[in-house]
Enzyme design. Sequence first.
Site, PDB file in Angstrom:
ATOM      1  N   HIS A  87       0.852  -1.192   0.000  1.00 50.63           N
ATOM      2  CA  HIS A  87       0.000   0.000   0.000  1.00 50.63           C
ATOM      3  C   HIS A  87       0.887   1.241   0.000  1.00 50.63           C
ATOM      4  O   HIS A  87       1.734   1.403   0.868  1.00 50.63           O
ATOM      5  CB  HIS A  87      -0.921   0.005   1.232  1.00 50.63           C
ATOM      6  CG  HIS A  87      -2.086  -0.936   1.117  1.00 50.63           C
ATOM      7  ND1 HIS A  87      -3.349  -0.618   1.516  1.00 50.63           N
ATOM      8  CD2 HIS A  87      -2.163  -2.193   0.610  1.00 50.63           C
ATOM      9  CE1 HIS A  87      -4.166  -1.634   1.271  1.00 50.63           C
ATOM     10  NE2 HIS A  87      -3.459  -2.610   0.733  1.00 50.63           N
ATOM     11  N   TYR A 107      -9.091   5.685   7.101  1.00 47.92           N
ATOM     12  CA  TYR A 107      -9.222   6.071   8.511  1.00 47.92           C
ATOM     13  C   TYR A 107     -10.220   7.228   8.539  1.00 47.92           C
ATOM     14  O   TYR A 107      -9.972   8.266   7.921  1.00 47.92           O
ATOM     15  CB  TYR A 107      -7.889   6.540   9.082  1.00 47.92           C
ATOM     16  CG  TYR A 107      -6.878   5.431   9.316  1.00 47.92           C
ATOM     17  CD1 TYR A 107      -6.118   4.918   8.277  1.00 47.92           C
ATOM     18  CD2 TYR A 107      -6.684   4.910  10.594  1.00 47.92           C
ATOM     19  CE1 TYR A 107      -5.190   3.902   8.498  1.00 47.92           C
ATOM     20  CE2 TYR A 107      -5.744   3.898  10.826  1.00 47.92           C
ATOM     21  CZ  TYR A 107      -5.018   3.401   9.778  1.00 47.92           C
ATOM     22  OH  TYR A 107      -4.105   2.402   9.999  1.00 47.92           O
ATOM     23  N   LYS A 151       0.974  -0.274  15.015  1.00 49.44           N
ATOM     24  CA  LYS A 151       2.381  -0.392  15.410  1.00 49.44           C
ATOM     25  C   LYS A 151       2.727  -1.627  16.260  1.00 49.44           C
ATOM     26  O   LYS A 151       3.907  -1.977  16.391  1.00 49.44           O
ATOM     27  CB  LYS A 151       2.804   0.853  16.222  1.00 49.44           C
ATOM     28  CG  LYS A 151       2.841   2.114  15.389  1.00 49.44           C
ATOM     29  CD  LYS A 151       4.075   2.157  14.513  1.00 49.44           C
ATOM     30  CE  LYS A 151       4.021   3.192  13.436  1.00 49.44           C
ATOM     31  NZ  LYS A 151       3.938   2.667  12.085  1.00 49.44           N
TER      32      LYS A 151
HETATM   33  P1  FAD Z   1       1.490 -11.862  21.316  1.00 49.11           P
HETATM   34  O1  FAD Z   1       1.166 -11.866  19.875  1.00 49.11           O
HETATM   35  O2  FAD Z   1       0.394 -11.572  22.277  1.00 49.11           O
HETATM   36  O3  FAD Z   1       2.138 -13.273  21.663  1.00 49.11           O
HETATM   37  C1  FAD Z   1       2.360 -13.701  22.992  1.00 49.11           C
HETATM   38  C2  FAD Z   1       2.257 -15.210  23.037  1.00 49.11           C
HETATM   39  O4  FAD Z   1       2.578 -15.638  24.361  1.00 49.11           O
HETATM   40  C3  FAD Z   1       0.834 -15.697  22.753  1.00 49.11           C
HETATM   41  O5  FAD Z   1       0.870 -16.671  21.724  1.00 49.11           O
HETATM   42  C4  FAD Z   1       0.366 -16.241  24.092  1.00 49.11           C
HETATM   43  O6  FAD Z   1      -0.510 -17.356  23.947  1.00 49.11           O
HETATM   44  C5  FAD Z   1       1.663 -16.645  24.749  1.00 49.11           C
HETATM   45  N1  FAD Z   1       1.609 -16.665  26.219  1.00 49.11           N
HETATM   46  C6  FAD Z   1       0.965 -15.806  27.039  1.00 49.11           C
HETATM   47  N2  FAD Z   1       1.146 -16.139  28.321  1.00 49.11           N
HETATM   48  C7  FAD Z   1       1.918 -17.256  28.323  1.00 49.11           C
HETATM   49  C8  FAD Z   1       2.437 -18.077  29.341  1.00 49.11           C
HETATM   50  N3  FAD Z   1       2.200 -17.821  30.637  1.00 49.11           N
HETATM   51  N4  FAD Z   1       3.168 -19.138  28.997  1.00 49.11           N
HETATM   52  C9  FAD Z   1       3.431 -19.421  27.689  1.00 49.11           C
HETATM   53  N5  FAD Z   1       2.956 -18.663  26.670  1.00 49.11           N
HETATM   54  C10 FAD Z   1       2.219 -17.583  26.981  1.00 49.11           C
HETATM   55  N6  FAD Z   1      -0.216  -4.383  15.381  1.00 49.11           N
HETATM   56  C11 FAD Z   1       0.304  -3.900  14.214  1.00 49.11           C
HETATM   57  O7  FAD Z   1       1.533  -3.732  14.146  1.00 49.11           O
HETATM   58  N7  FAD Z   1      -0.468  -3.592  13.121  1.00 49.11           N
HETATM   59  C12 FAD Z   1      -1.812  -3.771  13.150  1.00 49.11           C
HETATM   60  O8  FAD Z   1      -2.462  -3.549  12.133  1.00 49.11           O
HETATM   61  C13 FAD Z   1      -2.414  -4.256  14.369  1.00 49.11           C
HETATM   62  N8  FAD Z   1      -3.731  -4.491  14.461  1.00 49.11           N
HETATM   63  C14 FAD Z   1      -4.251  -5.109  15.564  1.00 49.11           C
HETATM   64  C15 FAD Z   1      -5.589  -5.421  15.576  1.00 49.11           C
HETATM   65  C16 FAD Z   1      -6.141  -6.077  16.676  1.00 49.11           C
HETATM   66  C17 FAD Z   1      -7.610  -6.389  16.668  1.00 49.11           C
HETATM   67  C18 FAD Z   1      -5.319  -6.439  17.779  1.00 49.11           C
HETATM   68  C19 FAD Z   1      -5.891  -7.173  18.962  1.00 49.11           C
HETATM   69  C20 FAD Z   1      -3.969  -6.139  17.770  1.00 49.11           C
HETATM   70  C21 FAD Z   1      -3.422  -5.477  16.677  1.00 49.11           C
HETATM   71  N9  FAD Z   1      -2.073  -5.177  16.625  1.00 49.11           N
HETATM   72  C22 FAD Z   1      -1.555  -4.599  15.488  1.00 49.11           C
HETATM   73  C23 FAD Z   1      -1.190  -5.524  17.734  1.00 49.11           C
HETATM   74  C24 FAD Z   1      -0.443  -6.831  17.547  1.00 49.11           C
HETATM   75  O9  FAD Z   1      -1.329  -7.876  17.228  1.00 49.11           O
HETATM   76  C25 FAD Z   1       0.376  -7.162  18.816  1.00 49.11           C
HETATM   77  O10 FAD Z   1       1.103  -6.026  19.190  1.00 49.11           O
HETATM   78  C26 FAD Z   1       1.343  -8.349  18.595  1.00 49.11           C
HETATM   79  O11 FAD Z   1       0.624  -9.569  18.560  1.00 49.11           O
HETATM   80  C27 FAD Z   1       2.400  -8.425  19.709  1.00 49.11           C
HETATM   81  O12 FAD Z   1       3.188  -9.577  19.528  1.00 49.11           O
HETATM   82  P2  FAD Z   1       3.860 -10.314  20.773  1.00 49.11           P
HETATM   83  O13 FAD Z   1       4.631 -11.439  20.197  1.00 49.11           O
HETATM   84  O14 FAD Z   1       4.548  -9.338  21.625  1.00 49.11           O
HETATM   85  O15 FAD Z   1       2.640 -10.831  21.645  1.00 49.11           O
HETATM   86  C1  PHB Z   2      -6.033  -4.272  10.489  1.00 52.67           C
HETATM   87  O1  PHB Z   2      -6.105  -4.503   9.256  1.00 52.67           O
HETATM   88  O2  PHB Z   2      -6.337  -5.126  11.327  1.00 52.67           O
HETATM   89  C2  PHB Z   2      -5.587  -2.946  10.949  1.00 52.67           C
HETATM   90  C3  PHB Z   2      -5.186  -1.996  10.017  1.00 52.67           C
HETATM   91  C4  PHB Z   2      -4.778  -0.750  10.443  1.00 52.67           C
HETATM   92  C5  PHB Z   2      -4.772  -0.437  11.797  1.00 52.67           C
HETATM   93  C6  PHB Z   2      -5.161  -1.387  12.732  1.00 52.67           C
HETATM   94  C7  PHB Z   2      -5.578  -2.655  12.303  1.00 52.67           C
HETATM   95  O3  PHB Z   2      -4.386   0.789  12.195  1.00 52.67           O
END
Ligand code: FAD
Ligand code: PHB
Length: 393
Positions: A74, A203, A299
Amino acid sequence: MKHRTQVGIVGAGPAGLLLSHLLHKQGIESVVLECRTREQIEGTIRAGVLEQGTVDLLTRVGLGERLAREGFAHDGILLRFHGRTRRVDFPSQTGGKRVTVYPQHEVLRDLVKARLADGADLRFGVNAVSLRGVDGERPAIRYRHDGEDCEVSCDFVAGCDGTHGVCRASIPSGIATPLERTYPFAWFGVLCEAPPSSPELIYCLHERGFALVSTRSPTVQRMYLQVDPEERACDWSDDRIWSEFRTRLATDDGWAPKEGPIFHKVVVGMRSFVLEPMQHGRLFLAGDSAHVVPPTGAKGLNLAASDAYYLGGALAAFYRGGGSSALERYSERALARVWKAQRFSMWMTSMLHRFPGGDRFQYRAQVAELDYVTSSKAAATALAENYVGLPMN
Ligand code: FAD
Ligand code: PHB
């Protein structure tokens, strides 16, 4: 059962799996402990937008093939307000950078596949995870797996277990400070079977609240509405959802979203959170375990990737014999980038959402800000360079 590894990683999200992959590339062994199943992590719908730097990093370490084939590049976003639509172009303002829409669970599928192909030790479905001795020389992680009590001793522990994990809580409260801001609204996200409504993300600020049009594939679309945090997804019929999208997204020239059956609904809370510092002794936090951003800036996943990059680099320096100075500076280096993403996410959130009690004055000021951001080259460049991602330096 007792075993040993160099780096014990808790959590197989983007942060944990990417860190494990980056360490492997440097010849460093790790074990990844995940409480959910492989099917669960690969099936959970979350983020969608990858910064240019995240795409470049994944590509550099051999994870870019399907991303290049199936991801959608994009070159800009659309900002819609007061019935009009303005575009912010990315490549022209950022020296050629763009973002790629490629769902988080696809990134995870690529990572799990690559890790298993390299013979990695990934343990899914573990429980009762607890950390031992992270302030000493020989930390360990205890857990249960297949009904058996296990303990892995390691040189370092990486806490990549997201917002609700156990690692953050293992840092004593006097050592790290949690800084937090909650927002008085949430996002109601849906997935629907329909063709894309727009070639780029929209947005939208409306007096009834924010709306976002995103995408997943040519046949599946991702859309969000600002709602009250107490709202329940089950109270929203398809008709009510589409009617709200039509109202908020309406333009002066009669634009309407392409509608289709909705097959997934979720309400997500919004907050900004940072734990400072992100490390204690031999425990290093990465990703959502250390910080959470409201999704408006897209982010969260990208910060998980940059943390993994910084931590992977610092651990590699240690094992190459470079000492622990890079590890000591990990939190400071990661937080410099995290705080800029926090600022950007907070700014996008404030500019695009309606706040409870927000009056006409607030709305007119928000419209003026969007008008300014999309008509001043300096302001549009500031948005563009943050959205495509600040450098990982
Ligand atoms: P997580 O993905 O949460 O992974 C942590 C892992 O640890 C999980 O698999 C969990 O099951 C495991 N875990 C937890 N506790 C334990 C335990 N005690 N023992 C063993 N395992 C455990 N970010 C973007 O950059 N762009 C986007 O467009 C965006 N959109 C989003 C939309 C939604 C609806 C949501 C909810 C989030 C969005 N985010 C976005 C945020 C993004 O998804 C998270 O920031 C990202 O998943 C963080 O990654 P992580 O590996 O730190 O944590
Ligand atoms: C998404 O596609 O899930 C998405 C896109 C942009 C955002 C957040 C989530 O800012």
